[in-house]
Scaffold this motif. Structure first.
Motif, PDB file in Angstrom:
ATOM      1  N   GLN A  65       0.822  -1.213   0.000  1.00  0.00           N
ATOM      2  CA  GLN A  65       0.000   0.000   0.000  1.00  0.00           C
ATOM      3  C   GLN A  65       0.864   1.275   0.000  1.00  0.00           C
ATOM      4  N   GLY A  66       2.183   1.105  -0.023  1.00  0.00           N
ATOM      5  CA  GLY A  66       3.084   2.253  -0.037  1.00  0.00           C
ATOM      6  C   GLY A  66       3.166   2.967   1.298  1.00  0.00           C
ATOM      7  N   ILE A  67       2.931   2.227   2.377  1.00  0.00           N
ATOM      8  CA  ILE A  67       2.970   2.810   3.722  1.00  0.00           C
ATOM      9  C   ILE A  67       4.276   2.383   4.392  1.00  0.00           C
ATOM     10  N   LYS A  68       5.111   3.370   4.712  1.00  0.00           N
ATOM     11  CA  LYS A  68       6.373   3.092   5.401  1.00  0.00           C
ATOM     12  C   LYS A  68       6.125   2.961   6.892  1.00  0.00           C
ATOM     13  N   LEU A  69       7.096   2.415   7.583  1.00  0.00           N
ATOM     14  CA  LEU A  69       6.941   2.123   8.999  1.00  0.00           C
ATOM     15  C   LEU A  69       8.286   2.226   9.695  1.00  0.00           C
ATOM     16  N   ALA A  70       8.269   2.781  10.904  1.00  0.00           N
ATOM     17  CA  ALA A  70       9.447   2.800  11.767  1.00  0.00           C
ATOM     18  C   ALA A  70       8.967   2.821  13.213  1.00  0.00           C
ATOM     19  N   ALA A  71       9.823   2.386  14.113  1.00  0.00           N
ATOM     20  CA  ALA A  71       9.487   2.363  15.533  1.00  0.00           C
ATOM     21  C   ALA A  71      10.732   2.640  16.357  1.00  0.00           C
ATOM     22  N   PHE A  72      10.508   3.120  17.586  1.00  0.00           N
ATOM     23  CA  PHE A  72      11.628   3.310  18.506  1.00  0.00           C
ATOM     24  C   PHE A  72      11.138   3.325  19.942  1.00  0.00           C
ATOM     25  N   SER A  73      12.102   3.157  20.844  1.00  0.00           N
ATOM     26  CA  SER A  73      11.843   3.244  22.280  1.00  0.00           C
ATOM     27  C   SER A  73      13.107   3.774  22.955  1.00  0.00           C
TER      28      SER A  73
END
Length: 163
Positions: A65-73
């Motif tokens: 769907q062309g949706i990028k993703l990133a996460a952090f803590s």
């Protein structure tokens, strides 16, 4: 107390150390795409583990769907690397986030437990291709967070408005 970010507001610049070296430059790393940014409590949180597993399961659909993703803590790099291995995470992950800088920029909630120290509460953002906030989800404790199916439907809706 910092203010929560509002829909339509440009997501503020955050630079978070990336696992394996380098830096996550947010929202610049998402430029031109819809994106999800997940701030999670830490590798020890069962609710965060469930959320990350759900986003891992949906990663291919999000990518299609062309949706990028990133996460952090605020977890250190070693703990984050173990978390990545445990869940087979294929999207960019940050570590060792500066709590005060993140709170100043985003208004995320902070909690302190005697056994965990200070950490950021779960906060999630859906960000538009121009860097503006489409949706912000702030949790003051463990529950209340973005889920992949809602993100996919929201992005589809936002795209339908543009046609």
């Amino acid at each position: 107390m910092s203010q929560h970010l509002q829909n339509g507001q440009t997501f503020p610049r955050l630079d978070i150390p990336a696992v394996g070296g380098g830096v996550l430059h947010l929202p610049e790393d998402f430029a031109g795409s819809y994106a999800v940014l997940l701030i999670y409590r830490g590798h020890w949180c069962p609710f965060c583990n469930e959320q990350m597993a759900a986003f891992v399961d949906a990663f291919d659909t999000l990518s299609q769907q062309g949706i990028k993703l990133a996460a952090f803590s605020v977890d250190d790099e070693a703990s984050t690397q173990e978390f990545i291995a445990k869940h087979h995470i294929r999207f960019p992950m940050g570590h060792s986030a500066d709590i005060d800088a993140v709170v100043d920029a985003t208004g995320a909630y902070v909690t302190s437990f005697p056994t965990r120290g200070r950490f950021l509460e779960t906060t999630g953002f859906v960000i538009a291709p121009d860097g503006s906030i489409v949706n912000a989800v702030y949790s003051s404790r463990a529950i209340g967070r973005l889920v992949p199916s809602d993100v996919i439907r929201l992005v589809a809706f936002m795209r339908s408005l543009a046609t």
